[in-house]
Design an enzyme around this catalytic site. Structure first.
Site, PDB file in Angstrom:
ATOM      1  N   GLY A 139      32.979  40.210  30.097  1.00  0.00           N
ATOM      2  CA  GLY A 139      33.778  41.328  30.270  1.00  0.00           C
ATOM      3  C   GLY A 139      35.191  41.116  29.601  1.00  0.00           C
ATOM      4  N   ALA A 140      35.774  42.518  29.580  1.00  0.00           N
ATOM      5  CA  ALA A 140      37.152  42.033  28.755  1.00  0.00           C
ATOM      6  C   ALA A 140      38.124  43.190  29.147  1.00  0.00           C
ATOM      7  CB  ALA A 140      36.810  42.404  27.034  1.00  0.00           C
ATOM      8  N   GLY A 141      38.035  43.566  30.357  1.00  0.00           N
ATOM      9  CA  GLY A 141      39.142  44.505  30.840  1.00  0.00           C
ATOM     10  C   GLY A 141      40.119  43.883  31.317  1.00  0.00           C
ATOM     11  N   LYS A 155      49.668  48.415  37.652  1.00  0.00           N
ATOM     12  CA  LYS A 155      50.195  46.878  37.474  1.00  0.00           C
ATOM     13  C   LYS A 155      50.772  46.979  36.103  1.00  0.00           C
ATOM     14  CE  LYS A 155      46.267  44.483  39.679  1.00  0.00           C
ATOM     15  NZ  LYS A 155      45.158  43.499  39.576  1.00  0.00           N
ATOM     16  N   ASP A 200      47.766  37.049  40.916  1.00  0.00           N
ATOM     17  CA  ASP A 200      46.110  36.744  40.392  1.00  0.00           C
ATOM     18  C   ASP A 200      45.977  35.596  39.566  1.00  0.00           C
ATOM     19  OD1 ASP A 200      45.403  39.170  41.546  1.00  0.00           O
ATOM     20  OD2 ASP A 200      45.817  40.546  39.763  1.00  0.00           O
ATOM     21  N   THR A 259      47.380  47.570  42.724  1.00  0.00           N
ATOM     22  CA  THR A 259      46.382  47.325  42.394  1.00  0.00           C
ATOM     23  C   THR A 259      46.313  48.590  41.051  1.00  0.00           C
ATOM     24  OG1 THR A 259      43.989  47.384  42.766  1.00  0.00           O
ATOM     25  CG2 THR A 259      45.364  48.706  43.913  1.00  0.00           C
ATOM     26  N   TYR A 278      33.737  41.342  45.120  1.00  0.00           N
ATOM     27  CA  TYR A 278      33.737  41.048  46.587  1.00  0.00           C
ATOM     28  C   TYR A 278      32.817  41.942  47.485  1.00  0.00           C
ATOM     29  CZ  TYR A 278      37.646  44.135  47.677  1.00  0.00           C
ATOM     30  OH  TYR A 278      38.521  44.978  47.811  1.00  0.00           O
ATOM     31  N   SER A 331      43.640  44.377  51.353  1.00  0.00           N
ATOM     32  CA  SER A 331      44.944  43.679  51.401  1.00  0.00           C
ATOM     33  C   SER A 331      45.816  43.988  52.970  1.00  0.00           C
ATOM     34  CB  SER A 331      45.936  44.087  50.624  1.00  0.00           C
ATOM     35  OG  SER A 331      45.603  43.827  49.357  1.00  0.00           O
ATOM     36  N   SER A 333      40.827  48.955  49.855  1.00  0.00           N
ATOM     37  CA  SER A 333      41.524  47.640  49.785  1.00  0.00           C
ATOM     38  C   SER A 333      41.557  46.510  51.156  1.00  0.00           C
ATOM     39  CB  SER A 333      42.907  48.061  49.533  1.00  0.00           C
ATOM     40  OG  SER A 333      43.791  46.800  49.453  1.00  0.00           O
TER      41      SER A 333
END
Length: 273
Positions: free
Chosen positions: A125-127, A65, A102, A61, A214, A16, A14
């Site tokens: 995608g579909a997550g 969530k 987000d 994360t 990323y 963050s 991460s």
């Protein structure tokens, strides 16, 4: 010391902590700290229950969530729209309030690059990230969103999300995803290498690609998009903009230092092997 942290599993990757600490330094918040904790769904209730008055907020994360929602005193309409919380603010009166940065982060990142409205869009995608992308498109897309998926079950899920979010969704098979690259906005939400095969199909004059990865960066698709002079956003853009909103909520400051947060993220990625 005022505390904040990011939780998840795995969490070592991460960015963050880098982003939030850069914001604290720029804002002169010398008495703030931001850490990371490897926490799975089973350990989450105990961790949240043990938070003391020194805690200001949490970033969440996967896979937390949705798991965090029953542990909170309330969640925002934005978080409720996708049943996902990535931000928890602990108020001075002991409330634990959840939000999703987000979704507005995607919108803000696109706005920064001059994309405020589109007539149609493609989601690859579909997550879990795809549902946030769809919620963001509900704010800026006036027409149909085509989602390319691998299974009938995923197609049905995205149709349900579209109905819930008020977005006209058409689903299509993943093998036909090249057909969607001509949309004015393409949002890729798939894991690393999943879209590599689409690099050769980038149109001669592409629109905007928002690839939420990323690391590694650029993806093969992103590199091909850039070669054809298409507008390109990456996962760091999303991380930075959602972090700006988290910092503002957790600290109470009205304006988080976007430039400092981005510079810290870019430097951290350059330093990775």
């Amino acid at each position: 010391m005022i505390r904040a942290a990011v939780l998840g599993s795995p969490i070592e990757h991460s960015l963050s902590p880098v982003l939030h600490r850069a914001a604290y330094q720029e804002l002169g918040l010398d008495d703030w700290s931001y850490d990371r904790f490897e926490i799975d769904e089973a350990a989450l209730p105990q961790f949240v229950a043990g938070l003391g008055p020194e805690w200001a907020g949490l970033s969440l994360t996967m896979p937390l969530k949705r798991a965090v929602i029953p542990l909170l005193d309330g969640i925002s309409d934005t978080a409720a729209s996708v049943e996902a919380v990535n931000t928890v603010v602990l108020t001075k009166d002991g409330q634990r309030l959840g939000d999703n940065t987000d979704i507005p982060g995607i919108v803000s990142a696109l706005h920064e690059r001059g994309v405020d409205k589109v007539e149609s869009a493609t989601i690859l995608g579909a997550g879990a990230t795809a549902s946030s992308a769809l919620a963001a498109l509900a704010r800026i897309c006036s027409g149909e969103v085509t989602v390319y998926v691998r299974s009938r079950a995923r197609a049905e899920e995205m149709q349900e999300w579209g109905e819930r979010l008020g977005v006209a969704v058409r689903t299509a098979d993943w093998t036909d995803a090249a057909d969607g690259l001509g949309a004015p906005l393409v949002i890729a939400t798939t894991p690393a290498s999943a879209t590599d095969w689409l690099a050769a199909a980038v149109p001669a004059a592409p629109g905007t690609l928002f690839d939420v990865l990323y690391d590694p960066w650029p993806t093969a698709l992103a590199a091909a998009w850039a070669q054809r002079d298409g507008r390109l956003l990456g996962g760091l853009d999303l991380l930075v903009h959602q972090a700006v909103l988290q910092v503002e909520q957790m600290t109470g400051r009205h304006t988080a230092p976007l430039a400092a947060i981005r510079a810290a993220g870019e430097a951290a990625l350059r330093a990775r092997p």
